[in-house]
Design an enzyme around this catalytic site. Structure first.
Site, short mmCIF file in Angstrom:
data_model
loop_
_atom_site.label_atom_id
_atom_site.label_comp_id
_atom_site.label_asym_id
_atom_site.label_seq_id
_atom_site.Cartn_x
_atom_site.Cartn_y
_atom_site.Cartn_z
N LYS A 57 4.71 11.50 4.16
CA LYS A 57 5.94 10.74 4.43
C LYS A 57 5.62 9.25 4.34
O LYS A 57 4.65 8.77 4.93
CB LYS A 57 6.47 11.08 5.83
CG LYS A 57 7.72 10.30 6.26
CD LYS A 57 7.41 9.02 6.99
CE LYS A 57 8.66 8.20 7.30
NZ LYS A 57 8.35 6.85 7.82
N SER A 58 6.46 8.51 3.63
CA SER A 58 6.40 7.06 3.73
C SER A 58 7.78 6.48 3.47
O SER A 58 8.52 6.98 2.62
CB SER A 58 5.39 6.46 2.75
OG SER A 58 5.40 5.05 2.92
N TYR A 100 15.01 17.53 11.28
CA TYR A 100 14.64 16.12 11.20
C TYR A 100 15.85 15.23 11.49
O TYR A 100 16.82 15.24 10.73
CB TYR A 100 14.04 15.77 9.84
CG TYR A 100 12.82 16.57 9.44
CD1 TYR A 100 12.09 17.31 10.37
CD2 TYR A 100 12.37 16.58 8.12
CE1 TYR A 100 10.97 18.04 9.99
CE2 TYR A 100 11.25 17.31 7.74
CZ TYR A 100 10.56 18.04 8.68
OH TYR A 100 9.46 18.77 8.30
N LEU A 117 -1.73 12.96 6.00
CA LEU A 117 -2.37 11.70 6.40
C LEU A 117 -2.63 11.70 7.91
O LEU A 117 -2.91 10.65 8.50
CB LEU A 117 -1.48 10.50 6.03
CG LEU A 117 -0.94 10.50 4.59
CD1 LEU A 117 0.03 9.33 4.37
CD2 LEU A 117 -2.10 10.42 3.60
N ASN A 145 0.66 6.70 -3.04
CA ASN A 145 0.45 8.10 -2.63
C ASN A 145 0.58 9.04 -3.83
O ASN A 145 -0.23 9.96 -4.02
CB ASN A 145 1.44 8.51 -1.54
CG ASN A 145 1.16 7.81 -0.20
OD1 ASN A 145 0.13 7.15 -0.04
ND2 ASN A 145 2.08 7.94 0.74
N ILE A 174 2.76 16.70 1.13
CA ILE A 174 4.04 15.99 1.25
C ILE A 174 3.93 14.82 2.24
O ILE A 174 4.52 14.85 3.31
CB ILE A 174 5.17 16.98 1.66
CG1 ILE A 174 4.71 17.91 2.81
CG2 ILE A 174 5.62 17.80 0.47
CD1 ILE A 174 5.87 18.63 3.50
N ARG A 179 3.55 2.07 -0.73
CA ARG A 179 2.79 3.26 -0.28
C ARG A 179 3.27 4.51 -1.02
O ARG A 179 2.48 5.38 -1.38
CB ARG A 179 2.96 3.45 1.22
CG ARG A 179 2.28 2.38 2.03
CD ARG A 179 2.60 2.56 3.49
NE ARG A 179 1.88 1.63 4.33
CZ ARG A 179 2.00 1.57 5.64
NH1 ARG A 179 2.84 2.40 6.26
NH2 ARG A 179 1.31 0.71 6.35
P1 A2P Z 1 5.39 4.45 6.69
O1 A2P Z 1 6.54 5.40 6.59
O2 A2P Z 1 5.72 3.20 7.41
O3 A2P Z 1 4.72 4.21 5.34
P2 A2P Z 1 2.02 12.01 7.43
O4 A2P Z 1 2.68 12.22 6.10
O5 A2P Z 1 0.61 12.49 7.48
O6 A2P Z 1 2.85 12.57 8.57
O7 A2P Z 1 1.92 10.43 7.67
C1 A2P Z 1 3.06 9.60 7.76
C2 A2P Z 1 2.67 8.27 8.36
O8 A2P Z 1 1.71 7.62 7.50
C3 A2P Z 1 3.83 7.34 8.50
O9 A2P Z 1 3.66 6.63 9.70
C4 A2P Z 1 3.72 6.42 7.30
O10 A2P Z 1 4.26 5.15 7.61
C5 A2P Z 1 2.22 6.34 7.09
N1 A2P Z 1 1.84 6.19 5.68
C6 A2P Z 1 2.29 6.89 4.61
N2 A2P Z 1 1.69 6.51 3.47
C7 A2P Z 1 0.82 5.53 3.82
C8 A2P Z 1 -0.09 4.73 3.08
N3 A2P Z 1 -0.24 4.87 1.77
N4 A2P Z 1 -0.81 3.80 3.77
C9 A2P Z 1 -0.67 3.65 5.11
N5 A2P Z 1 0.17 4.39 5.85
C10 A2P Z 1 0.92 5.32 5.22
#
Ligand code: A2P
Length: 278
Positions: A236-237, A46, A195, A246, A234, A242
């Site tokens: 990512k945010s 990463y 997500l 989450n 897991i 969020r």
């Molecule tokens: P951000 O980092 O701006 O919150 P995954 O874990 O499935 O790969 O998804 C990650 C993506 O989902 C990132 O673009 C993240 O953006 C976004 N994301 C994470 N949590 C939320 C949430 N609660 N609501 C909307 N988008 C989210």
């Protein structure tokens, strides 16, 4: 949690796409730590070590006295996963993370080095106290069988504890046969991109169903993954709100009618599909 799993929580913070220059990342990881996250997943891949570096800064700022309560997971790239390359890669990850050990160290996906070489390196790292547990990521059922066979050949009885795979409503391939096999053979499943990398949250059905249940779309998506009792997710945010919402999804249980509505929109697999990798 199942006693066999090394994970102290069912939701952890994913860090794929962190460390690439988004100034929200460091405060976001600190926020997660301050608001109860105990599991952080990362990888040397990463941002070419950048995600591990930013986690290292967050751990330091949070206070290294909290380190024993946390579970830090990282991964070795397949190209580095030779007998000696794995050891070097782990030492470099620990240097960037600024901590003395990893709780779980994974092979990111299978590559050109024989699985037995990676395995021998994992055992050495565990004996030296640099990792507590090891596992794999993105292995399909056949590769998992090869991995267990390599463990048997080397006489390892406490082998890989997890397989980390892409799993979300829109990516259900592992449900056909692999998930049951993993359960039967002692692999806890870590769901990455639960997500759907954010795409799932824009699906009109997901949005409507979440609103009906007074959940956010992300909470619905996470609660759906966690309906499997042995699974860890897991997301990512880099956004503090969020991150908090989450984590609260771990307390949500979905009823049968909700699961049926999700199955109608995202049907379970009817055949073995190739495992998605990233
Ligand atoms: P951000 O980092 O701006 O919150 P995954 O874990 O499935 O790969 O998804 C990650 C993506 O989902 C990132 O673009 C993240 O953006 C976004 N994301 C994470 N949590 C939320 C949430 N609660 N609501 C909307 N988008 C989210």
């Amino acid at each position: 949690m199942n006693a066999a799993t090394p994970f102290p929580a069912r939701i952890g913070l994913g860090t794929w796409k962190m460390g690439e220059g988004d100034r929200r990342d460091l405060p976001a990881i600190r926020h997660a730590l301050e608001h109860g996250y105990r599991l952080i997943d990362t990888a040397e891949m990463y941002a070419q070590g950048g995600a591990e570096r930013v986690i290292g800064k967050a751990l330091l700022a949070h206070g290294l006295q909290h380190r024993p309560r946390l579970c830090i997971v990282s991964k070795v790239l397949p190209d580095n996963a030779s007998r000696h390359g794995t050891v070097r890669a782990c030492e470099a990850s620990l240097e960037r993370l600024g901590c003395g050990y990893l709780d779980v160290y994974l092979l990111h996906w299978p590559g050109r080095h024989p699985l037995a070489q990676t395995l021998e390196a994992f055992v050495e790292l565990r004996e030296r106290g640099l990792i507590r547990h090891f596992g794999v990521s993105n292995l399909d059922a056949g590769e998992l069988q090869q991995w267990r066979a390599a463990e048997r050949t080397l006489g390892i009885t406490d082998g890989a504890c997890t397989n980390q795979v892409y799993y979300c409503m829109a990516q259900r391939g592992i449900e056909f046969a692999q998930l049951a096999w993993q359960r039967a053979h002692g692999f806890c499943t870590m769901a990455y991109s639960p997500l759907g990398q954010g795409d799932l949250l824009r699906d009109p059905m997901v949005k409507q169903l979440a609103a009906d249940l007074k959940l956010t779309p992300a909470q619905l998506a996470l609660a759906w993954v966690l309906r499997h009792p042995e699974m860890v997710a897991i997301p990512k945010s880099s956004d503090p709100q969020r991150i908090e919402q989450n984590l609260r999804a771990a307390d949500v249980t979905l009823d049968a009618a909700t699961l049926a509505r999700i199955d109608a929109r995202f049907p379970p697999p009817r055949a073995e599909l190739p495992l998605a990798t990233s």
